[in-house]
Motif scaffolding. Structure first.
Motif, PDB file in Angstrom:
ATOM      1  N   CYS A  76       9.629   2.139  -0.409  1.00 30.20           N
ATOM      2  CA  CYS A  76       8.902   1.941   0.844  1.00 30.20           C
ATOM      3  C   CYS A  76       9.569   0.835   1.658  1.00 30.20           C
ATOM      4  CB  CYS A  76       7.446   1.598   0.567  1.00 30.20           C
ATOM      5  SG  CYS A  76       6.503   3.026  -0.013  1.00 30.20           S
ATOM      6  N   VAL A  77       9.909   1.162   2.884  1.00 29.60           N
ATOM      7  CA  VAL A  77      10.653   0.263   3.749  1.00 29.60           C
ATOM      8  C   VAL A  77       9.855   0.036   5.030  1.00 29.60           C
ATOM      9  CG1 VAL A  77      12.809  -0.020   5.029  1.00 29.60           C
ATOM     10  CG2 VAL A  77      12.816   1.171   2.839  1.00 29.60           C
ATOM     11  N   LEU A  78       9.791  -1.228   5.452  1.00 35.04           N
ATOM     12  CA  LEU A  78       9.105  -1.548   6.702  1.00 35.04           C
ATOM     13  C   LEU A  78       9.908  -1.054   7.896  1.00 35.04           C
ATOM     14  CD1 LEU A  78       7.941  -5.199   6.046  1.00 35.04           C
ATOM     15  CD2 LEU A  78       6.470  -3.207   6.331  1.00 35.04           C
ATOM     16  N   GLU A  79       9.195  -0.611   8.905  1.00 32.30           N
ATOM     17  CA  GLU A  79       9.858  -0.257  10.157  1.00 32.30           C
ATOM     18  C   GLU A  79      10.415  -1.536  10.772  1.00 32.30           C
ATOM     19  OE1 GLU A  79      10.217   2.940  11.153  1.00 32.30           O
ATOM     20  OE2 GLU A  79       9.164   3.486   9.304  1.00 32.30           O
ATOM     21  N   PRO A  80      11.489  -1.450  11.529  1.00 33.72           N
ATOM     22  CA  PRO A  80      12.062  -2.670  12.149  1.00 33.72           C
ATOM     23  C   PRO A  80      11.046  -3.382  13.038  1.00 33.72           C
ATOM     24  CG  PRO A  80      13.523  -0.802  12.440  1.00 33.72           C
ATOM     25  CD  PRO A  80      12.236  -0.269  11.860  1.00 33.72           C
ATOM     26  N   ALA A 118       0.826  -1.210   0.000  1.00 33.03           N
ATOM     27  CA  ALA A 118       0.000   0.000   0.000  1.00 33.03           C
ATOM     28  C   ALA A 118       0.861   1.262   0.000  1.00 33.03           C
ATOM     29  CB  ALA A 118      -0.932   0.003   1.198  1.00 33.03           C
ATOM     30  N   CYS A 119       1.984   1.255   0.702  1.00 38.40           N
ATOM     31  CA  CYS A 119       2.894   2.400   0.702  1.00 38.40           C
ATOM     32  C   CYS A 119       3.433   2.637  -0.712  1.00 38.40           C
ATOM     33  CB  CYS A 119       4.033   2.165   1.689  1.00 38.40           C
ATOM     34  SG  CYS A 119       5.268   3.481   1.730  1.00 38.40           S
ATOM     35  N   SER A 120       3.857   1.571  -1.371  1.00 39.98           N
ATOM     36  CA  SER A 120       4.360   1.687  -2.741  1.00 39.98           C
ATOM     37  C   SER A 120       3.273   2.170  -3.687  1.00 39.98           C
ATOM     38  CB  SER A 120       4.908   0.345  -3.221  1.00 39.98           C
ATOM     39  OG  SER A 120       6.018  -0.041  -2.466  1.00 39.98           O
ATOM     40  N   CYS A 121       2.092   1.616  -3.536  1.00 44.40           N
ATOM     41  CA  CYS A 121       0.960   2.007  -4.365  1.00 44.40           C
ATOM     42  C   CYS A 121       0.642   3.487  -4.178  1.00 44.40           C
ATOM     43  CB  CYS A 121      -0.247   1.144  -3.995  1.00 44.40           C
ATOM     44  SG  CYS A 121      -1.792   1.659  -4.748  1.00 44.40           S
ATOM     45  N   ARG A 122       0.609   3.910  -2.930  1.00 40.30           N
ATOM     46  CA  ARG A 122       0.217   5.287  -2.592  1.00 40.30           C
ATOM     47  C   ARG A 122       1.280   6.310  -2.974  1.00 40.30           C
ATOM     48  NH1 ARG A 122      -1.672   9.462  -2.710  1.00 40.30           N
ATOM     49  NH2 ARG A 122      -2.213  10.819  -0.983  1.00 40.30           N
ATOM     50  N   TYR A 123       2.513   6.090  -2.553  1.00 33.06           N
ATOM     51  CA  TYR A 123       3.533   7.129  -2.691  1.00 33.06           C
ATOM     52  C   TYR A 123       4.439   6.965  -3.905  1.00 33.06           C
ATOM     53  CZ  TYR A 123       1.814   8.531   1.781  1.00 33.06           C
ATOM     54  OH  TYR A 123       0.983   8.941   2.788  1.00 33.06           O
ATOM     55  N   LEU A 124       4.549   5.783  -4.460  1.00 31.15           N
ATOM     56  CA  LEU A 124       5.308   5.603  -5.694  1.00 31.15           C
ATOM     57  C   LEU A 124       4.375   5.546  -6.897  1.00 31.15           C
ATOM     58  CD1 LEU A 124       7.947   2.992  -4.489  1.00 31.15           C
ATOM     59  CD2 LEU A 124       8.257   5.447  -4.816  1.00 31.15           C
TER      60      LEU A 124
END
Length: 98
Positions: free
Chosen positions: A91-95, A35-41
């Motif tokens: 988009c990178v996951l938080e640890p 979803a992060c990639s879809c939204r912001y990229l």
């Protein structure tokens, strides 16, 4: 009778707690990242990105923080994962803290 059914269901949930927790965390992490990639990229709305969820992930709830360019995916009561857009990395996951 209802009490017996509830006890049996609780027993199964307790017995299968490790796979249930693992699958819910995986679903949340995958959903946050996609979803992060879809939204912001991809530049699509978060509502439109909901269509990209895989079958079986209907319980995952998405929310965004436009200020930090991040998307959080929640699997109710079990998992919570956030992916953030990082320059040069996507988009990178938080640890994980598990």
């Amino acid at each position: 009778m209802l009490g017996i059914v509830v006890l049996i269901a609780a027993g199964f949930a307790w017995y299968f707690r490790a796979p249930i927790t693992g699958y819910s965390q995986t679903a949340a992490a995958y959903s946050a990242r996609v979803a992060c990639s879809c939204r912001y990229l991809g530049g699509r709305s978060l509502e439109d990105c909901e269509k990209d969820k895989l079958a079986g992930m209907e319980l995952v709830i998405l929310s965004e923080d436009a200020e930090t360019k991040s998307v959080t995916a929640r699997f109710p009561l079990l998992a919570n994962e956030t992916a953030t857009l990082r320059d040069g990395y996507g988009c990178v996951l938080e640890p994980w803290e598990g």
